[in-house]
Scaffold this active site. Structure first.
Site, PDB file in Angstrom:
ATOM      1  CB  SER A  33      -1.009   0.088   1.224  1.00  8.97           C
ATOM      2  OG  SER A  33      -1.787  -1.162   1.207  1.00  8.97           O
ATOM      3  N   GLY A  42      -4.294  -1.582  -0.894  1.00  8.67           N
ATOM      4  CA  GLY A  42      -3.350  -1.208  -1.882  1.00  8.67           C
ATOM      5  C   GLY A  42      -3.100   0.241  -2.266  1.00  8.67           C
ATOM      6  N   GLY A  62      -2.362   4.040  -4.088  1.00  7.74           N
ATOM      7  CA  GLY A  62      -2.721   5.041  -5.186  1.00  7.74           C
ATOM      8  C   GLY A  62      -3.994   5.521  -5.173  1.00  7.74           C
ATOM      9  CB  CYS A  92      -7.319  -0.291   2.917  1.00  7.22           C
ATOM     10  SG  CYS A  92      -6.035   0.908   2.753  1.00  7.22           S
ATOM     11  CG  LEU A  93      -7.276   0.892  -3.271  1.00  4.52           C
ATOM     12  CD1 LEU A  93      -7.679   2.225  -3.560  1.00  4.52           C
ATOM     13  CD2 LEU A  93      -6.237   0.071  -4.239  1.00  4.52           C
ATOM     14  CD  GLN A 125      -9.480   4.871  -0.444  1.00  7.91           C
ATOM     15  OE1 GLN A 125      -8.932   4.905  -1.558  1.00  7.91           O
ATOM     16  NE2 GLN A 125      -9.003   5.026   0.598  1.00  7.91           N
ATOM     17  CG  ASN A 169      -0.765   2.826   4.318  1.00  7.71           C
ATOM     18  OD1 ASN A 169      -0.609   4.155   4.011  1.00  7.71           O
ATOM     19  ND2 ASN A 169      -0.226   1.860   3.628  1.00  7.71           N
ATOM     20  CG  HIS A 210      -4.816  -1.915   7.111  1.00  7.05           C
ATOM     21  ND1 HIS A 210      -4.293  -2.858   6.283  1.00  7.05           N
ATOM     22  CD2 HIS A 210      -4.802  -1.048   6.658  1.00  7.05           C
ATOM     23  CE1 HIS A 210      -3.999  -2.170   5.237  1.00  7.05           C
ATOM     24  NE2 HIS A 210      -4.369  -0.893   5.222  1.00  7.05           N
ATOM     25  CD  GLU A 240      -4.607  -6.227   7.476  1.00  6.30           C
ATOM     26  OE1 GLU A 240      -3.801  -5.417   6.669  1.00  6.30           O
ATOM     27  OE2 GLU A 240      -5.791  -5.906   7.630  1.00  6.30           O
TER      28      GLU A 240
END
Length: 358
Positions: A57, A214, A216, A241-242, A245, A283, A324, A326
């Protein structure tokens, strides 16, 4: 003049220069390079740097650790009995450049004011670093997933003991080994590349689909977003996370870039259903715009800045969180989400490939 490190060897002086001209002095660590570039962010975690520096990430970014004790692990002879290699040889073996001796308090205060900005660092002259920083790309509009996703699908066997094993397809947008291992407590996991189509996913006969973390800008991921949109209503979906989104975008929502993002293992998130506050590992530089997802309910919010940290669809078996669950070494406050995913899969049997959405 170079300064000796803990082993008595000499470190070369180096600089970090931001795109808007701020300069920070330090010394080389890890792989020594004339110029390295990336988007500058800071991480507030006090432990777990091993996971941070190997997290896909962070592709395209330069990480500044704010915990002072992390620098102690540049010692040539680690004292932990579990250690198999010192930090600096690990960085050198993987070609990862680093700086030490930087005033990280000043640097973190700078990023909080200026935001996540492109930068350059290394042993090159300041003028050369300034040019590199000015031309370095940020993460805006960048598809960084293509550079970190798996080249081919891989199978991971069920490791649970008590639960009925399920079948999970996990999209690899930059997934971590820890996440795959935890998913195998629910069932067999098939990790697939980010470009896998919805039909190819359904052909694997999954009970559920997981959308990973991930790097970007999610707005640059039209292909994965379209595939997820085709899966909604046909199979239970859990994103982090990504993946959070991407699921929001697939449901019709929008995303935006945070000034300096959330990076650390100590972010307070409130679960609205219970009022309980979870301490979370995060993150991300992008977030889901409040109120932008049709037919969705916000389930979690960040208590630092009010950012949406979780939602669920009201019309399909799909939910996601921005953080996250995990996290290793922790915190583990959000591990209950894996049980929630299992319950969702059991309550909503997936529809076969070729079947229409519900």
């Amino acid at each position: 003049m170079s300064a000796p490190d803990d082993s008595g060897s000499l470190r070369a002086p180096a600089l970090l220069v931001t795109a808007d001209g701020a300069v920070f002095t330090g010394e080389t660590a890890g792989a020594t390079v004339p110029v390295a570039t990336g988007e500058l962010v800071f991480n507030t975690a006090m432990s777990g740097y091993q996971e941070v520096i190997t997290d896909p990430s962070y592709a395209g970014q330069v990480i500044a650790f704010t915990s002072t004790h992390i620098g102690n692990d540049l010692a040539e002879a680690p004292s932990n009995w579990r250690a198999t290699e010192a930090l600096e040889p690990f960085l050198r073996r993987h070609g990862v450049p680093a700086l030490t001796g930087v005033d990280t308090r000043r640097l973190a205060r700078y990023v909080r004011t200026a935001g996540a900005v492109p930068c350059a660092f290394g042993t090159a002259p300041e003028a050369e670093l300034r040019v590199a920083a000015a031309s370095a790309p940020g993460t805006d509009g960048m598809d960084l997933v293509t550079g970190v996703t798996a080249a081919a699908a891989s199978d991971h066997p069920y490791r649970g003991e008590e639960q009925t094993p399920l079948r999970i397809v996990a999209y690899d947008f930059g997934v971590k080994t820890t996440m795959v291992n935890l998913l195998t407590s629910l069932g067999t996991v098939i990790v697939v590349p980010a470009g896998t189509t919805a039909d190819d996913v359904l052909a694997l006969d999954p009970d559920g689909v997981f959308l990973s973390n991930g790097p970007g800008d999610p707005a640059a991921l039209g292909g994965p977003t379209g595939a997820v949109a085709d899966l909604i209503g046909r199979v239970p979906i859990f994103g982090i996370c990504l993946g959070h989104q991407i699921l929001a975008s697939a449901l019709g929502g929008s995303t935006y870039k945070l000034p300096f993002g959330h990076h650390g293992a100590n972010h307070p998130v409130q679960r609205l259903e219970t009022g309980i506050v979870e301490i979370t590992s995060q993150n991300h530089n992008y977030a889901v715009a409040a109120g932008s997802i049709p037919d969705a309910e916000t389930t979690h919010v960040n208590l630092n800045d009010g950012v949406i940290e979780g939602f669920r669809s009201r019309v399909a078996p799909a939910f996601a969180v921005q953080y996250h669950p995990e996290a290793a070494p922790g915190p583990h406050d959000a591990r209950y989400l894996f049980a929630a995913f299992r319950d969702l899969m059991l309550a909503h049997p997936a529809r076969p490939a070729g079947a229409g959405a519900r």
